[in-house]
Design an enzyme around this catalytic site. Sequence first.
Site, mmCIF file in Angstrom:
data_model
loop_
_atom_site.group_PDB
_atom_site.id
_atom_site.type_symbol
_atom_site.label_atom_id
_atom_site.label_comp_id
_atom_site.label_asym_id
_atom_site.label_seq_id
_atom_site.Cartn_x
_atom_site.Cartn_y
_atom_site.Cartn_z
ATOM 1 N N LEU A 163 7.349 -11.717 -9.540
ATOM 2 C CA LEU A 163 6.387 -10.679 -9.395
ATOM 3 C C LEU A 163 6.506 -9.334 -9.735
ATOM 4 C CD1 LEU A 163 6.755 -11.086 -5.152
ATOM 5 C CD2 LEU A 163 5.004 -12.079 -6.628
ATOM 6 N N SER B 102 10.051 -1.235 -17.370
ATOM 7 C CA SER B 102 10.321 -2.286 -16.356
ATOM 8 C C SER B 102 11.821 -2.736 -16.224
ATOM 9 C CB SER B 102 9.570 -3.618 -16.471
ATOM 10 O OG SER B 102 8.356 -3.355 -16.527
ATOM 11 N N ILE C 162 11.841 -10.421 -9.808
ATOM 12 C CA ILE C 162 11.379 -9.052 -9.312
ATOM 13 C C ILE C 162 11.371 -8.321 -10.475
ATOM 14 C CG2 ILE C 162 11.296 -7.429 -7.729
ATOM 15 C CD1 ILE C 162 10.813 -10.269 -6.377
ATOM 16 N N GLU C 163 10.101 -7.944 -10.925
ATOM 17 C CA GLU C 163 10.122 -6.853 -12.054
ATOM 18 C C GLU C 163 9.679 -5.547 -11.273
ATOM 19 O OE1 GLU C 163 7.326 -6.007 -16.134
ATOM 20 O OE2 GLU C 163 7.268 -7.948 -14.996
ATOM 21 N N ILE C 164 10.358 -4.538 -11.477
ATOM 22 C CA ILE C 164 9.919 -3.306 -10.915
ATOM 23 C C ILE C 164 9.647 -2.259 -11.874
ATOM 24 C CG2 ILE C 164 10.353 -1.251 -9.351
ATOM 25 C CD1 ILE C 164 12.698 -3.272 -8.287
#
Length: 128
Positions: free
Chosen positions: A70, A108, A119-121
């Site tokens: 995500l 990211s 989990i990519e932020i």
Amino acid sequence: MIDHLDHLVLTTSAEEATTHFYVNVLGMTLETFGAGRKAFRFGNQKINLHIKGHEVEPKAHLPVPGSLDLCFIAAVPLDQVIQKLGSNSVKIEQGPVERTGALGKIRSVYVRDPELNLIEISEYLSAN
């Protein structure tokens, strides 16, 4: 034909750790609905939680913990995200790195949730 994502379903075998990660680390809001079901709300979206072996029907063909990849767009600068991750002992696997998001270039970091979902932020690099 499609406008936006409303919700997605995350399957977990570690409900308490997963709830801690999404609520306390990522800052989502825990919501209870229906017959005691749980979800993590952020913006105009949510992540519904299914407990492995007790999934709600209908469900994915093979719902398994750890199968999601995500990307979330942060509501704060990525440097603040990195500080928050560090203060919660969340290891950054990669980043910050430049990638391409749905609306343009993003910066990211990649982490894993308790089920090892990727989990990519991210933050956008220019106004979009």
